[in-house]
Design a protein around this motif. Structure first.
Motif, PDB file in Angstrom:
ATOM      1  N   PRO A 246      64.888  61.770  32.777  1.00  0.00           N
ATOM      2  CA  PRO A 246      64.889  60.343  32.438  1.00  0.00           C
ATOM      3  C   PRO A 246      65.826  59.517  33.314  1.00  0.00           C
ATOM      4  CG  PRO A 246      65.865  61.659  30.664  1.00  0.00           C
ATOM      5  CD  PRO A 246      65.193  62.604  31.593  1.00  0.00           C
ATOM      6  N   VAL A 247      66.909  60.113  33.812  1.00  0.00           N
ATOM      7  CA  VAL A 247      67.803  59.395  34.732  1.00  0.00           C
ATOM      8  C   VAL A 247      67.054  59.028  36.002  1.00  0.00           C
ATOM      9  CG1 VAL A 247      69.787  59.669  36.279  1.00  0.00           C
ATOM     10  CG2 VAL A 247      69.981  60.335  33.879  1.00  0.00           C
ATOM     11  N   GLY A 253      63.025  55.291  39.611  1.00  0.00           N
ATOM     12  CA  GLY A 253      61.596  55.045  39.436  1.00  0.00           C
ATOM     13  C   GLY A 253      60.731  56.089  40.104  1.00  0.00           C
ATOM     14  N   LEU A 254      61.192  57.341  40.123  1.00  0.00           N
ATOM     15  CA  LEU A 254      60.462  58.400  40.805  1.00  0.00           C
ATOM     16  C   LEU A 254      59.308  58.921  39.946  1.00  0.00           C
ATOM     17  CD1 LEU A 254      63.451  60.419  42.308  1.00  0.00           C
ATOM     18  CD2 LEU A 254      62.008  58.735  43.455  1.00  0.00           C
ATOM     19  N   SER A 255      58.270  59.400  40.626  1.00  0.00           N
ATOM     20  CA  SER A 255      57.125  59.984  39.927  1.00  0.00           C
ATOM     21  C   SER A 255      57.469  61.394  39.463  1.00  0.00           C
ATOM     22  CB  SER A 255      55.920  60.037  40.864  1.00  0.00           C
ATOM     23  OG  SER A 255      56.170  60.950  41.930  1.00  0.00           O
ATOM     24  N   ALA A 256      56.608  61.962  38.634  1.00  0.00           N
ATOM     25  CA  ALA A 256      56.828  63.313  38.128  1.00  0.00           C
ATOM     26  C   ALA A 256      56.852  64.332  39.264  1.00  0.00           C
ATOM     27  CB  ALA A 256      55.746  63.677  37.118  1.00  0.00           C
ATOM     28  N   ASN A 257      55.963  64.167  40.253  1.00  0.00           N
ATOM     29  CA  ASN A 257      55.937  65.091  41.383  1.00  0.00           C
ATOM     30  C   ASN A 257      57.192  64.987  42.233  1.00  0.00           C
ATOM     31  OD1 ASN A 257      53.448  66.140  40.699  1.00  0.00           O
ATOM     32  ND2 ASN A 257      52.299  64.694  41.984  1.00  0.00           N
ATOM     33  N   ALA A 258      57.661  63.755  42.438  1.00  0.00           N
ATOM     34  CA  ALA A 258      58.879  63.570  43.218  1.00  0.00           C
ATOM     35  C   ALA A 258      60.078  64.188  42.511  1.00  0.00           C
ATOM     36  CB  ALA A 258      59.117  62.081  43.460  1.00  0.00           C
TER      37      ALA A 258
END
Length: 412
Positions: A246-247, A253-258
């Motif tokens: 969550p941080v 604002g990173l994606s799940a893959n990132a």
């Protein structure tokens, strides 16, 4: 097979035989498996909860149960060993781990899952609590720090390799099959420990608890200082790291893959930090631990200040990985140097405090996130890391000269 000391003499006191490194390798795979078994529900939380008809929160609580049981077991087991063959004790503990995973396979509800996780915690606490102390007795004196680094690397690599691999198996063929695979591997490693390790009775020079006087008490200034640093640092780490996703989502604002790639980066740097810190702590345990504490404080502070920038977040995660990756082995070597005459007892105490601090950190982090948000959480944990640094600076240091060679040469 004879004791570890004759084994060393057969190949020379200044070098380790290939068979000794095989024994260290089997021990490392054992620590890898126990921590993978502990953490696998993280990767399979949703299907596990759905399969048992319970909430995700209830399934997640099973990890806390395992951690607390493991902490207590690690504290108690060294005091019950007496002159038992440590090789047999480790093999039995792996058998207990297999039972815990097997019970998870057949679990039909929350009650059975809790029982399974309690049994698993007993096996995990015994193996992890003994691994570092046993590793020091498997190799020549000059290789002690490296052997401990390998044994502890199983803990770090479980998060990087074990949990993702187990998650892939679970996603492909079901979560019960994943725990079934862990059951089979635990039984194989139990046999491997019996075959690869020499007979290891009570360490030379160690005595029963009834004969332990004030001189041999673990309430030593360097031990107290080291444990204080461990509590502060591990609590800080897990308070923040438990909520790192969550941080990164809210800040950068990173994606799940990132985020997955960043966590892989964290794991890779963590493995590197384990071996770098192990080599350094073999000579200077306090300096090494304090540098790691400073690294964690800086990394978390950078996330709090510049986490909105993807590059800064990536650099902070890499630094965090290197720093925390070295904590387990460096702090273990601090403990060994502070109490070289009671390696098994101090290792059990250290692992118990360490695992209890994991539970404390995750709990405290949850309170902070719910009450204040992710940025205040980061600043709070950075402050705890700084407090650990100050505690280590003010308190007494362990003896350098006994860290990696003298204590092992004396048979401890």
């Amino acid at each position: 097979m004879g004791s570890a000391v004759p084994l060393l003499k057969a190949v020379g006191a200044d070098r380790s035989a290939p068979s000794q490194w095989v024994a260290v390798g089997v021990l490392t795979l054992s620590t890898f498996l126990v921590v993978t078994s502990e953490m696998l529900p993280v990767g399979l939380l949703t299907p596990l909860a759905d399969g048992l008809g319970i909430s995700s929160g209830a399934a997640g609580a099973s990890l806390t149960v395992t951690g607390l049981v493991s902490a207590v077991t690690a504290l108690i087991v060294p005091r019950l060993l007496g002159d038992l063959d440590r090789r047999v004790v480790l093999a039995v503990a792996m058998g207990v781990l297999a039972v815990g995973n097997g019970l998870t396979v057949i679990a039909g509800g929350f009650g059975t899952l809790v029982v399974a996780r309690i049994v698993l915690g007993v096996g995990m606490g015994a193996v992890w609590g003994m691994a570092s102390a046993v590793a020091t007795r498997l190799v020549a004196p000059r290789d002690t720090a490296l052997a401990v680094s390998f044994a502890v690397s199983g803990v770090a690599s479980a998060s990087v390799l074990g949990v993702p691999a187990g998650t892939l198996v679970g996603n492909a063929v079901g979560w019960r099959a994943a725990f079934g695979a862990l059951t089979a591997l635990a039984l194989i490693l139990a046999a491997g420990l019996l075959l690869a390790l020499p007979r290891l009775r009570r360490p030379a020079g160690a005595t029963g608890d009834a004969a332990v006087g004030q001189r041999r008490s673990l309430a030593r200034p360097a031990v107290i200082t080291g444990l204080t640093v461990v509590v502060l640092l591990v609590t800080a780490h897990f308070a923040a790291y438990t909520y790192v996703r969550p941080v990164l989502e809210s800040q950068a604002g990173l994606s799940a893959n990132a985020i997955a790639l960043l966590l892989l980066l964290y794991g890779a740097f963590g493995l590197a930090g384990n071996f770098i810190a192990g080599a350094a702590a073999g000579r200077r345990p306090r300096v090494t631990v304090l540098l790691l504490a400073a690294g964690i404080a800086v990394a978390v502070a950078v996330l709090a200040l510049f986490g909105a920038r993807a590059l800064a977040a990536g650099l902070a995660i890499a630094l965090w990985g290197v720093a925390y990756g070295g904590v387990s082995v460096a702090a273990q070597l601090w403990m060994t140097a502070a109490a070289p005459d009671r390696v098994e007892h101090i290792t059990g105490l250290y692992v118990g405090v360490f695992t209890a601090s994991i539970a404390l950190g995750a709990f405290a982090g949850g309170l902070a996130v719910e009450g204040a948000g992710v940025v205040p959480l980061l600043w709070s944990t950075a402050g705890l890391a700084v407090a650990a640094l100050l505690a280590g600076l003010v308190g007494p240091a362990p003896a350098r000269a006994r860290t990696a060679t003298t204590a092992r040469a004396e048979g401890f």
